[in-house]
Design an enzyme around this catalytic site. Structure first.
Site, PDB file in Angstrom:
ATOM      1  N   HIS A 336      41.037  36.482  53.629  1.00 37.21           N
ATOM      2  CA  HIS A 336      40.203  35.910  52.572  1.00 37.21           C
ATOM      3  C   HIS A 336      40.891  34.778  51.802  1.00 37.21           C
ATOM      4  O   HIS A 336      40.351  34.293  50.820  1.00 37.21           O
ATOM      5  CB  HIS A 336      39.598  36.989  51.656  1.00 37.21           C
ATOM      6  N   MET A 371      40.675  50.772  42.714  1.00 35.89           N
ATOM      7  CA  MET A 371      41.332  51.987  43.215  1.00 35.89           C
ATOM      8  C   MET A 371      40.455  53.229  43.046  1.00 35.89           C
ATOM      9  O   MET A 371      40.728  54.255  43.657  1.00 35.89           O
ATOM     10  CB  MET A 371      42.716  52.177  42.594  1.00 35.89           C
ATOM     11  N   HIS A 392      35.457  38.370  47.729  1.00 34.15           N
ATOM     12  CA  HIS A 392      36.567  39.092  48.381  1.00 34.15           C
ATOM     13  C   HIS A 392      36.911  40.357  47.606  1.00 34.15           C
ATOM     14  O   HIS A 392      37.910  41.008  47.860  1.00 34.15           O
ATOM     15  CB  HIS A 392      37.776  38.190  48.550  1.00 34.15           C
ATOM     16  N   GLY A 393      36.046  40.719  46.646  1.00 35.53           N
ATOM     17  CA  GLY A 393      36.269  41.937  45.887  1.00 35.53           C
ATOM     18  C   GLY A 393      35.317  41.955  44.709  1.00 35.53           C
ATOM     19  O   GLY A 393      34.329  41.206  44.695  1.00 35.53           O
ATOM     20  N   ALA A 394      35.637  42.807  43.718  1.00 33.78           N
ATOM     21  CA  ALA A 394      34.797  42.879  42.529  1.00 33.78           C
ATOM     22  C   ALA A 394      35.127  41.735  41.583  1.00 33.78           C
ATOM     23  O   ALA A 394      34.270  41.263  40.832  1.00 33.78           O
ATOM     24  CB  ALA A 394      35.018  44.213  41.827  1.00 33.78           C
TER      25      ALA A 394
END
Length: 470
Positions: A336, A371, A392-394
């Site tokens: 990413h 997590m 690529h994530g929150a």
DNA sequence: ATGTTC
């Protein structure tokens, strides 16, 4: 390696001027005078400084002489007045400063198209969560410092219940088969074909990085990097592996190209800023023409760093899976932080994704949550307005500093306990509350990806800050 | 992100 390493301070002490010549001189000495004493090196450097013209044709010292002789700076390249239009996904979560950064990037003379992902936040040059397509030019800071930072998920044949009944074995694997922390290396490491690549011999900046790369292969680094056991839930019955919908044990990792990639990024960012001077608000977006030696070299080094990051994940997974005596059923992985040559609107472009997941039609990828929050196995929809990309994530909703100041250890402990997650290492700056709600972010990109499955973390290992751990 | 670099 025991090559002689001069410092910038030493060179300034000799009377060297501030500027790029410092870096060039350090590199030349490290590469060509590895066995010299500091006194010998200083004598050579002093001679070049005293009379650079006499050394201008020297095959080794000529590079230093050239920098000492150059006075005029390259002309400043102007940004375009009219920006290209671009799509923003989840605009309601994105700060004004982040949008300003892409507004600058899209005005580069080489920019063709761009997009902002719903986890976007400010970075150096291109924002994290930013996508930029250029014409025949590559921007080192459009890729980012951690070249090839990526996700890897292994789906295993272990029974879900074993995460509880065999918890201590899973934990032991995390403790013994992963290594975290800045500079962390394995004392005895496995061989890997990536270390045999000719780029390590052919590209000057890579020559000194082979030993470090060999030691750091299969390590995870620090920051938001992790290795975790958890439960994969396959939701899509028409999945690529013919896995029955339901739960499986999974291993998920997030890390990049470690020190080797960081050095490559640093070297070519400096070089790009020397060769391509842009207005102050865009200075970190300095680009390399793909038709130049520097551009070609960066492309090769970047691709090597990407392959190296991939090899690191594979080694981690291989060791963890062997430790548990498991069999691999399926794997999903994706960079990413990277740049790709892709065809968009009928033209080959250099597509930079800095903290963005490739989401071409049918492409599989992993978008982690936090997590305690689930990650998503996704399949790209090939949406053109996002340049075939997704988040690529929150994305953070709190800076590291703010998280440390406002989240207590007790709150984090409770959050982990409520979600049945065991954490080894980690700090308050990576607490779940420091991140946005992944479900909200996912719904902002429902046009970009579809969900194939979920991953719920159960046992997480991260660096715990400070010096390298054992 | 990186042993925290001209």
């Amino acid at each position: 390696m025991s090559e002689l390493k001069m410092t910038g301070k030493q060179l300034l002490g000799l009377g060297y001027p501030q500027g790029p010549v410092i870096r060039v001189a350090i590199d030349v000495i490290a590469e060509h005078y590895p066995a010299a004493t500091p006194e010998e090196a200083e004598a050579v450097l002093s001679s070049v400084l005293k009379d650079p013209v006499a050394y201008q044709h020297d095959p080794v010292l000529g590079a230093i002489a050239a920098h000492l002789m150059v006075e005029e700076k390259p002309e400043v390249i102007a940004l375009r007045d009219t920006p290209v239009d671009y799509a923003i996904f989840g605009a309601e979560f994105i700060e004004e400063g982040t949008i300003k950064q892409l507004n600058n990037a899209i005005r580069l003379p080489v920019a063709v198209a761009g997009a902002l992902m719903p986890d976007a936040h400010q970075g150096y040059g291109l924002p994290i969560g930013g996508v930029l397509a250029t014409d025949n030019a590559v921007i080192p800071y459009g890729v980012g410092v951690d070249i090839g930072c990526r996700m890897c998920l292994s789906i295993l044949d272990l029974p879900e219940a074993s995460l509880e009944t065999q918890a201590s074995n899973y934990q032991k694997a995390l403790k013994n088969k992963t290594k975290f922390g800045a500079g962390a290396e394995w004392k005895r490491n496995d061989a890997d074909p990536v270390l045999e690549r000719s780029e390590f011999r052919e590209i000057p900046v890579l020559r000194n990085l082979l030993d470090k790369a060999a030691g750091q292969l299969g390590t995870s680094g620090s920051g938001n990097h992790f290795v975790e056991w958890g439960i994969v839930t396959i939701l899509d019955a028409n999945n690529e592996w013919n896995l029955a919908p339901g739960n499986y044990v999974g291993l998920l990792s997030h890390s990049g190209s470690r020190g080797m990639g960081a050095q490559v990024a640093g070297h070519y960012t400096r070089l790009a800023k020397e060769l391509c001077v842009l207005p102050k608000e865009a200075q970190h977006l300095a680009y390399l023409d793909m038709n130049t030696e520097a551009g070609q070299e960066y492309w090769l080094a970047m691709n090597l760093a990407g392959d190296y990051a991939s090899a690191c994940h594979h080694l981690i997974h291989q060791r963890m899976i062997a430790e548990m005596g498991a069999t691999l059923l399926a794997r999903v992985e994706n960079h990413h932080n990277f740049a790709w040559k892709e065809i968009h609107h009928g033209k080959e472009l250099i597509v930079h994704r800095k903290g963005a997941t490739p989401a071409g039609k049918g492409m599989l990828g992993i978008i982690p949550g936090s997590m305690t929050a689930p990650g998503f196995i996704v399949r790209g929809k090939g949406e053109e307005s996002s340049l075939h990309s997704a988040s690529h994530g929150a994305g953070r909703q709190m800076s590291r500093t703010k998280a440390i100041a406002s989240i207590t250890a007790e709150e984090m402990r409770k959050m982990l306990q409520d979600n049945g997650v065991t954490l080894i290492g980690g700090g308050l700056d990576e607490a779940p509350g420091a991140y946005k709600d992944i479900n909200t972010v996912m719904s902002a990109q429902s046009d970009l990806v579809e969900t194939v499955g979920r991953f719920q973390p159960k046992m997480v290992r991260m660096a715990d800050g400070g010096p390298a751990e054992d």
